[in-house]
Design a protein around this motif. Structure first.
Motif, PDB file in Angstrom:
ATOM      1  N   VAL A  66     -86.471  52.750 -51.709  1.00 26.68           N
ATOM      2  CA  VAL A  66     -86.713  51.477 -51.741  1.00 26.68           C
ATOM      3  C   VAL A  66     -85.560  50.718 -51.485  1.00 26.68           C
ATOM      4  CG1 VAL A  66     -87.499  49.457 -53.030  1.00 26.68           C
ATOM      5  CG2 VAL A  66     -88.950  51.391 -53.058  1.00 26.68           C
ATOM      6  N   VAL A  67     -84.406  51.062 -52.095  1.00 28.71           N
ATOM      7  CA  VAL A  67     -83.291  50.472 -52.022  1.00 28.71           C
ATOM      8  C   VAL A  67     -82.437  50.784 -51.078  1.00 28.71           C
ATOM      9  CG1 VAL A  67     -81.165  49.777 -53.485  1.00 28.71           C
ATOM     10  CG2 VAL A  67     -83.315  49.897 -54.518  1.00 28.71           C
ATOM     11  N   GLY A  68     -82.170  52.110 -50.681  1.00 32.20           N
ATOM     12  CA  GLY A  68     -81.238  52.237 -49.566  1.00 32.20           C
ATOM     13  C   GLY A  68     -79.964  52.720 -49.934  1.00 32.20           C
ATOM     14  N   GLU A  69     -79.179  53.263 -49.269  1.00 33.88           N
ATOM     15  CA  GLU A  69     -77.767  53.882 -49.986  1.00 33.88           C
ATOM     16  C   GLU A  69     -76.706  52.894 -50.020  1.00 33.88           C
ATOM     17  OE1 GLU A  69     -74.509  57.164 -48.225  1.00 33.88           O
ATOM     18  OE2 GLU A  69     -76.292  57.055 -47.320  1.00 33.88           O
ATOM     19  N   GLU A  70     -76.674  51.911 -49.338  1.00 35.40           N
ATOM     20  CA  GLU A  70     -75.467  50.993 -49.589  1.00 35.40           C
ATOM     21  C   GLU A  70     -75.872  49.941 -51.014  1.00 35.40           C
ATOM     22  OE1 GLU A  70     -72.510  50.661 -48.444  1.00 35.40           O
ATOM     23  OE2 GLU A  70     -73.148  52.397 -47.255  1.00 35.40           O
ATOM     24  N   ARG A  71     -77.115  49.693 -51.139  1.00 38.41           N
ATOM     25  CA  ARG A  71     -77.212  48.919 -52.468  1.00 38.41           C
ATOM     26  C   ARG A  71     -77.424  49.983 -53.472  1.00 38.41           C
ATOM     27  NH1 ARG A  71     -82.730  45.675 -51.027  1.00 38.41           N
ATOM     28  NH2 ARG A  71     -82.522  46.687 -49.280  1.00 38.41           N
ATOM     29  N   GLY A 120     -84.668  60.477 -51.622  1.00 40.00           N
ATOM     30  CA  GLY A 120     -85.302  59.063 -51.314  1.00 40.00           C
ATOM     31  C   GLY A 120     -84.747  58.464 -50.293  1.00 40.00           C
ATOM     32  N   VAL A 121     -83.212  58.268 -50.396  1.00 42.61           N
ATOM     33  CA  VAL A 121     -82.514  57.494 -48.909  1.00 42.61           C
ATOM     34  C   VAL A 121     -82.970  58.048 -47.626  1.00 42.61           C
ATOM     35  CG1 VAL A 121     -80.210  57.061 -48.288  1.00 42.61           C
ATOM     36  CG2 VAL A 121     -80.877  56.453 -50.746  1.00 42.61           C
ATOM     37  N   THR A 122     -82.976  59.368 -47.444  1.00 44.75           N
ATOM     38  CA  THR A 122     -83.298  60.068 -46.488  1.00 44.75           C
ATOM     39  C   THR A 122     -84.713  60.366 -46.140  1.00 44.75           C
ATOM     40  OG1 THR A 122     -83.076  62.344 -47.513  1.00 44.75           O
ATOM     41  CG2 THR A 122     -81.053  61.377 -46.528  1.00 44.75           C
ATOM     42  N   ARG A 123     -85.480  60.064 -47.091  1.00 41.08           N
ATOM     43  CA  ARG A 123     -87.075  59.874 -47.051  1.00 41.08           C
ATOM     44  C   ARG A 123     -87.559  61.310 -46.752  1.00 41.08           C
ATOM     45  NH1 ARG A 123     -89.354  54.826 -46.390  1.00 41.08           N
ATOM     46  NH2 ARG A 123     -87.865  53.267 -46.293  1.00 41.08           N
ATOM     47  N   MET A 124     -87.138  62.008 -47.657  1.00 38.49           N
ATOM     48  CA  MET A 124     -87.794  63.577 -47.747  1.00 38.49           C
ATOM     49  C   MET A 124     -89.253  63.499 -48.212  1.00 38.49           C
ATOM     50  SD  MET A 124     -86.622  66.716 -50.340  1.00 38.49           S
ATOM     51  CE  MET A 124     -85.623  67.320 -49.399  1.00 38.49           C
TER      52      MET A 124
END
Length: 197
Positions: A66-71, A120-124
């Motif tokens: 949901v949040v993404g790597e930068e956040r 999660g970030v890479t949407r495995m």
């Protein structure tokens, strides 16, 4: 664990995902130990701790998705006792090893928690993440739970030494946490000084 049984052990392991300094290497043997004393069954200890590992990991997986790597990096940077460098190492490991990093990462202290975020970030695919996490966690948990269980089964032999050992464990745990806190605080101060310059 005496009050909540296997569920309490599972809850403690789930929380370990969100607060990595909480060591599974202490919680899991205690769960096995309690099972050996008859507080709950060995099967219950293994089931609940593995379920706790999975649910905690899924929470961090969802956060990463949901949040993404930068956040995520900004959040980790503000968290006490957790270093952005730990997250960076975990992301690098994940990019190099993909699914293997989830499976084996569940058996590496600190990476155990953080490896869920890049997944999660890479949407495995969530089903693949859940299968790999459950398999890796089950192996890790079984080793420590069974070690604690064997100790519990032989409790009568070591009972005279138990209170001294308990005090020693408490002292070691307090010292270990204090050292970890001091190191992380010093590292952050050094970083903030170099940034100010």
């Amino acid at each position: 664990m005496d009050r909540l049984g296997g569920l309490g052990a599972g809850l403690a392991i789930a929380l370990e995902n969100f607060f990595p300094p909480l060591p599974s290497e202490v919680i899991l043997p205690l769960a096995g130990f309690a099972a050996g004393l008859g507080s709950f069954t060995l099967a219950s200890a293994l089931f609940w701790t593995t379920l706790g590992s999975l649910l905690g990991a899924l929470g961090l997986y969802a956060l990463g998705r949901v949040v993404g790597e930068e956040r995520i990096r900004r959040i980790v940077d503000r968290m006490p006792l957790v270093d952005v460098a730990d997250l960076d190492r975990t992301v690098d490991w994940f990019h190099r090893h993909g699914g293997k990093s989830v499976f084996f990462g569940r058996m590496i202290p600190l990476f155990r928690s953080l490896v869920s975020i890049p997944a999660g970030v890479t949407r495995m695919p969530v089903w693949r993440f859940a299968v790999l996490t459950t398999a890796g966690s089950a192996i890790w948990n079984a080793v420590f739970v069974l070690a604690g269980y064997q100790l519990g089964q032989n409790w009568s032999r070591i009972q005279p030494y138990a209170s001294s050992f308990q005090r020693l464990v408490i002292v070691v745990a307090v010292v270990a946490v204090a050292v970890l806190v001091v190191r992380r605080v010093r590292r952050r101060r050094t970083r903030s000084r170099s940034t100010d310059r």
